[in-house]
Design an enzyme around this catalytic site. Structure first.
Site, PDB file in Angstrom:
ATOM      1  N   HIS A 176       0.817  -1.212   0.000  1.00 36.05           N
ATOM      2  CA  HIS A 176       0.000   0.000   0.000  1.00 36.05           C
ATOM      3  C   HIS A 176       0.858   1.273   0.000  1.00 36.05           C
ATOM      4  O   HIS A 176       0.352   2.352   0.309  1.00 36.05           O
ATOM      5  CB  HIS A 176      -0.908   0.013   1.226  1.00 36.05           C
ATOM      6  CG  HIS A 176      -1.852  -1.148   1.289  1.00 36.05           C
ATOM      7  ND1 HIS A 176      -2.797  -1.380   0.318  1.00 36.05           N
ATOM      8  CD2 HIS A 176      -1.988  -2.155   2.195  1.00 36.05           C
ATOM      9  CE1 HIS A 176      -3.487  -2.471   0.629  1.00 36.05           C
ATOM     10  NE2 HIS A 176      -3.003  -2.968   1.762  1.00 36.05           N
ATOM     11  N   HIS A 205      -7.749  -4.445  -1.364  1.00 36.28           N
ATOM     12  CA  HIS A 205      -7.133  -5.750  -1.591  1.00 36.28           C
ATOM     13  C   HIS A 205      -7.855  -6.503  -2.700  1.00 36.28           C
ATOM     14  O   HIS A 205      -7.639  -7.696  -2.875  1.00 36.28           O
ATOM     15  CB  HIS A 205      -7.155  -6.594  -0.311  1.00 36.28           C
ATOM     16  CG  HIS A 205      -6.557  -5.902   0.859  1.00 36.28           C
ATOM     17  ND1 HIS A 205      -7.305  -5.455   1.928  1.00 36.28           N
ATOM     18  CD2 HIS A 205      -5.274  -5.571   1.131  1.00 36.28           C
ATOM     19  CE1 HIS A 205      -6.506  -4.878   2.810  1.00 36.28           C
ATOM     20  NE2 HIS A 205      -5.274  -4.933   2.355  1.00 36.28           N
TER      21      HIS A 205
END
Length: 334
Positions: A58, A221
Site C-alpha cells: 500500500h 485488496h
C-alpha cells in the site's frame, strides 16, 4: 504482469532495506525485529506515541507516514497481510515515552487480532497503556447502520495526520484518542477499480475485470465492490463516489472539509487531477469549502488501476490539526 523484483519471497525485506537506506534521516530499523521501524529523530519528552501498521503493497502507507507530526513507528506485514504481534510490540517498546501509545489500523480481521494481542502483551510485560482507533471509512463495505463493519482504506491518512499532530502538540493519550476517534467518525471514502494488481509470488491478477469494465466500491485488496459496469467518463464516476459519500455523511452549506483523491498504484496524476476538478465543482455547488486538498498516491494497492475519494468533515479543532506541519518522506503538506 511484469515487476522489477529479485526473489519474490523477499520483496518486503528488500523494500524495507531500500526504504531505510533511502531515508535514514527519517526512519530507522530495529535490530530486535526487522519489521519494526521507528522515527530516527528524538521525539519530545512525555509525548504520546503513535503506532501504525498493516500489510505491505500500500506504499507510501504505512512506512511513509513515520516522521515528525505523524506516526512514531510502524509495524510492517507481508503483502496485504497484517504484521504479527512481535514487530508491533517491539516498536511499541521503543516509542513509548511513558505517556502511552495509540494504535491506528484498519478494520481487518488480521489487524484486529494481531494489534489486539500486541496491546495485551505490551500492557502485561511492560505496563504500557495502549489505546486503539480502528479506521472504518469505506462506505461501500457495509451499510451506514453497520459502520463498525466497514473496512479502513485511504482515510487512515487523515486519522494518522490528526493523531500525530495532537501528540506533537502535547495532548494526553485520552485527548489524542478523542480527536482521532472524532476524525475517524467524520471521514468517509469511496473507491473505483479499473484494473487488477498481481502479487509478486504469483504474477496472477488479483481479480478479474473486463477490458471495458470498472467496479464501484472495490476494496484495496480487491474485495468485491457494490457494482460492476462499463467504464464511464471521469465526471460521472466522481459524481457517483461523491454522492454516495454525501448520502452517508451529509454536509451542510458553509461546512468545510479536507479532500483526498488517492491513486491506487497505476493511475496517473493527470487522471487524479481531473477527478479532483470534479470533486471541487460538486462541493462548490453545495457551498462546501475545501479547507485543504491532497492529490496523489497516499494508499495504493501495488499496481492496481483506480482511485478513491476521501472527505473528512472539519471543525475548528480538526482543521487546526490537519494544518499542523508534518515532516516525513512520503507526505507533502500541500
Amino acid at each position: 504482469m511484469k515487476k522489477l523484483i529479485n526473489n519474490p519471497n523477499v520483496v518486503v525485506e528488500e523494500m524495507i532495506e531500500g526504504y531505510v537506506k533511502a531515508f535514514p534521516q527519517y526512519i530507522k530499523q530495529l535490530e530486535e525485529n526487522k519489521r519494526s521501524l521507528v522515527i530516527a529523530k528524538e521525539t519530545k519528552p512525555n509525548k504520546v506515541g503513535i503506532l501504525i501498521g498493516g500489510g505491505s503493497g500500500h506504499e507510501p502507507a504505512f512506512m511513509g507516514y513515520v516522521g515528525t507530526g505523524m506516526a512514531d513507528g510502524v509495524a510492517v506485514g507481508n503483502i496485504f497481510a497484517s504484521p504479527p504481534p512481535d514487530p508491533i510490540i517491539e516498536a511499541t517498546r521503543v516509542i513509548d515515552k511513558g505517556e502511552g501509545v495509540l494504535y491506528i489500523y484498519g478494520n481487518y480481521a488480521g489487524d484486529l487480532m494481531n494489534f489486539g494481542m500486541a496491546a495485551e502483551i505490551a500492557d502485561l510485560e511492560h505496563g504500557t497503556r495502549i489505546e486503539s482507533v480502528i479506521v472504518n471509512d469505506d462506505v461501500a463495505s457495509a451499510p451506514k447502520e453497520e459502520k463498525q463493519k466497514r473496512r479502513g482504506i485511504a482515510g487512515e491518512f487523515f486519522i494518522t495526520k490528526v493523531a500525530g499532530a495532537a501528540a506533537d502538540k502535547g495532548y494526553t493519550l485520552d485527548e489524542v484518542v478523542r480527536v482521532a476517534a472524532k476524525a475517524n467518525n467524520q471521514t468517509r471514502s469511496m473507491g473505483v477499480g479499473l484494473s487488477p494488481c498481481s502479487l509478486p509470488q504469483t504474477g496472477e491478477p488479483s481479480f478479474e475485470l473486463g477490458e471495458n469494465e470498472m467496479e464501484i466500491g472495490l476494496g484495496h485488496h480487491g474485495e468485491p465492490g457494490v457494482e460492476k459496469g462499463e467504464i464511464q467518463e471521469a465526471d460521472k464516476v466522481v459524481d457517483r463516489l461523491v454522492n454516495d459519500i454525501l448520502e452517508d455523511m451529509p454536509l451542510e452549506k458553509g461546512e468545510k472539509v479536507a479532500v483526498l483523491v488517492n491513486g491506487l498504484g497505476s493511475t496517473t496524476k493527470m487522471e487524479l487531477l481531473i477527478m479532483f476538478r470534479r470533486v471541487e465543482q460538486l462541493l462548490s455547488e453545495r457551498e462546501i469549502t475545501i479547507h485543504r486538498s491532497y492529490v496523489g498516491d497516499y494508499s495504493t494497492s501495488l499496481e492496481m488501476g483506480g482511485a478513491s475519494i476521501t472527505l473528512i468533515k472539519l471543525d475548528e479543532e480538526l482543521a487546526e490539526l490537519i494544518d499542523q506541519p508534518a515532516d516525513c518522506p512520503m507526505y507533502a503538506q500541500l
